[in-house]
Design a protein around this motif. Sequence first.
Motif, mmCIF file in Angstrom:
data_model
loop_
_atom_site.group_PDB
_atom_site.id
_atom_site.type_symbol
_atom_site.label_atom_id
_atom_site.label_comp_id
_atom_site.label_asym_id
_atom_site.label_seq_id
_atom_site.Cartn_x
_atom_site.Cartn_y
_atom_site.Cartn_z
ATOM 1 N N LEU A 83 0.828 -1.205 0.000
ATOM 2 C CA LEU A 83 0.000 0.000 0.000
ATOM 3 C C LEU A 83 0.862 1.255 0.000
ATOM 4 N N TYR A 84 0.331 2.315 -0.625
ATOM 5 C CA TYR A 84 1.019 3.610 -0.647
ATOM 6 C C TYR A 84 0.006 4.718 -0.353
ATOM 7 N N LYS A 85 0.422 5.645 0.459
ATOM 8 C CA LYS A 85 -0.362 6.859 0.697
ATOM 9 C C LYS A 85 0.617 7.990 0.949
ATOM 10 N N GLU A 86 0.478 9.069 0.203
ATOM 11 C CA GLU A 86 1.369 10.211 0.361
ATOM 12 C C GLU A 86 1.190 10.825 1.744
ATOM 13 N N SER A 87 2.311 11.037 2.414
ATOM 14 C CA SER A 87 2.296 11.602 3.763
ATOM 15 C C SER A 87 2.145 13.119 3.703
ATOM 16 N N ARG A 88 1.414 13.659 4.668
ATOM 17 C CA ARG A 88 1.252 15.116 4.728
ATOM 18 C C ARG A 88 2.459 15.775 5.393
ATOM 19 N N GLU A 89 3.056 15.113 6.391
ATOM 20 C CA GLU A 89 4.139 15.724 7.158
ATOM 21 C C GLU A 89 5.504 15.088 6.937
ATOM 22 N N HIS A 90 5.542 13.810 6.550
ATOM 23 C CA HIS A 90 6.804 13.077 6.447
ATOM 24 C C HIS A 90 7.070 12.621 5.015
ATOM 25 N N LYS A 91 6.830 13.480 4.034
ATOM 26 C CA LYS A 91 6.968 13.087 2.635
ATOM 27 C C LYS A 91 8.423 12.806 2.284
ATOM 28 N N THR A 92 8.700 11.564 1.856
ATOM 29 C CA THR A 92 10.058 11.181 1.476
ATOM 30 C C THR A 92 10.100 10.584 0.076
ATOM 31 N N ILE A 93 9.005 9.994 -0.387
ATOM 32 C CA ILE A 93 8.986 9.325 -1.690
ATOM 33 C C ILE A 93 8.544 10.317 -2.770
#
Length: 97
Positions: A83-93
């Motif tokens: 699974l993938y979900k874009e992070s709001r605070e810890h975006k690294t990908i």
Amino acid sequence: MLKGKQKRHLRSLAHHLNPIFQVGKGGVNENLITQVEEALEVRELLKISVLNNCGEDKNDVAEEIAAGSGADIVQIIGNTIVLYKESREHKTIELPK
């Protein structure tokens, strides 16, 4: 919705990851979905293992978890869900366009 190129990129990143959640005979519940949401916020990409004693189909499990957590299903291979979900605070990908 992820495009093919983005899914390919995420699959390559997920290859070395170990599953951090297991779905067993209890199936998918609210607690599991909450924990997956929290883990996705920190990690963005994770694997979930569906055990043999799970009464539900692995595709149904993946759909339930993805819908509940707002994530995208990258891949279902064997009994493993990515699974993938874009992070709001810890975006690294960084996804390709």
